[in-house]
Write an enzyme that holds these catalytic residues in place. Structure first.
Site, mmCIF file in Angstrom:
data_model
loop_
_atom_site.group_PDB
_atom_site.id
_atom_site.type_symbol
_atom_site.label_atom_id
_atom_site.label_comp_id
_atom_site.label_asym_id
_atom_site.label_seq_id
_atom_site.Cartn_x
_atom_site.Cartn_y
_atom_site.Cartn_z
ATOM 1 N N ALA A 1 0.825 -1.206 0.000
ATOM 2 C CA ALA A 1 0.000 0.000 0.000
ATOM 3 C C ALA A 1 0.858 1.254 0.000
ATOM 4 O O ALA A 1 1.936 1.283 0.580
ATOM 5 C CB ALA A 1 -0.921 0.010 1.218
ATOM 6 N N CYS A 2 0.329 2.272 -0.655
ATOM 7 C CA CYS A 2 0.935 3.600 -0.621
ATOM 8 C C CYS A 2 -0.115 4.525 -0.007
ATOM 9 O O CYS A 2 -0.836 4.107 0.885
ATOM 10 C CB CYS A 2 1.364 4.036 -2.020
ATOM 11 S SG CYS A 2 0.005 4.102 -3.213
ATOM 12 N N ASN A 3 -0.225 5.745 -0.488
ATOM 13 C CA ASN A 3 -1.219 6.642 0.067
ATOM 14 C C ASN A 3 -2.577 6.507 -0.616
ATOM 15 O O ASN A 3 -3.606 6.563 0.034
ATOM 16 C CB ASN A 3 -0.738 8.097 -0.003
ATOM 17 C CG ASN A 3 -1.536 8.991 0.903
ATOM 18 O OD1 ASN A 3 -1.697 8.683 2.079
ATOM 19 N ND2 ASN A 3 -2.051 10.072 0.379
ATOM 20 N N TYR B 1 -3.345 3.896 2.015
ATOM 21 C CA TYR B 1 -3.499 4.206 3.435
ATOM 22 C C TYR B 1 -4.655 5.182 3.665
ATOM 23 O O TYR B 1 -5.312 5.125 4.707
ATOM 24 C CB TYR B 1 -2.191 4.764 4.012
ATOM 25 C CG TYR B 1 -2.249 4.944 5.501
ATOM 26 C CD1 TYR B 1 -2.240 3.839 6.353
ATOM 27 C CD2 TYR B 1 -2.345 6.212 6.064
ATOM 28 C CE1 TYR B 1 -2.319 3.992 7.727
ATOM 29 C CE2 TYR B 1 -2.418 6.379 7.437
ATOM 30 C CZ TYR B 1 -2.408 5.269 8.263
ATOM 31 O OH TYR B 1 -2.485 5.424 9.627
#
Length: 169
Positions: free
Chosen positions: A112-114, A141
């Site tokens: 996961a990233c943002n 996120y």
């Protein structure tokens, strides 16, 4: 109360596109795997990701160190896929070796990233490197926070399992 659909990532990923090729020197039929693309990446929602984490999957946070320091999933591994530079964002040239230093290729990873973009590109690189059980968490996120899963702990109280930084010149 949410019901988690716990699927085995190895079964829910799309089938690998393969083509057959003959090794004329030996006469054997060989399979050649095409490089993976973003279309080959399995994306799971935050509820499924949370369920996977409760069954032993690892959370690989590919956001920058600065983003990670503000707030993150407890016990997440932080290995940035990209770094911010004066010229903009650049891909972390050591990303795959840093992942290899803490994750085995047969481990189940939620990446996961943002918001999902860097996470899906990181998944492509991991799939092409031979990691078979990776899934991108759709929405990143931000979706985790929107679902109410983020804790209220200050960053210094959160456990950090792994953190990588850009090399100093």
């Amino acid at each position: 109360m949410y019901t988690y659909s716990l699927l085995n990532l190895s079964h829910c990923r799309r089938q690998t596109r393969k083509k057959r090729k003959t090794d004329h020197t030996e006469g054997f039929l060989m399979e050649e795997t095409k490089p993976k693309t973003v279309e080959d990446v399995e994306t799971v929602d935050v509820y499924t990701a949370k369920g996977f984490l409760s069954t032993g999957h690892r959370y690989l946070d590919v956001r920058t160190n600065e983003e990670f320091a503000k707030s993150h999933v407890e016990e997440a591994l932080n290995i940035p896929y990209m770094f911010k530079t004066d010229e903009g964002r650049v891909i972390n040239p050591d990303f795959l070796s840093q992942v290899a230093s803490v994750c085995k290729k047969d481990e189940h990873l939620i990446v996961a990233c943002n918001a999902g973009g860097r996470g899906s590109r990181a998944c492509v690189d991991l799939l092409n490197e031979g990691y078979d059980h990776v899934a991108n968490m759709g929405g990143g996120y931000s979706a985790w926070v929107d679902a109410g899963f983020a804790g209220d702990k200050p960053p210094e109280d959160l456990k950090i399992a792994c953190k990588f930084r850009p090399k100093e010149n």
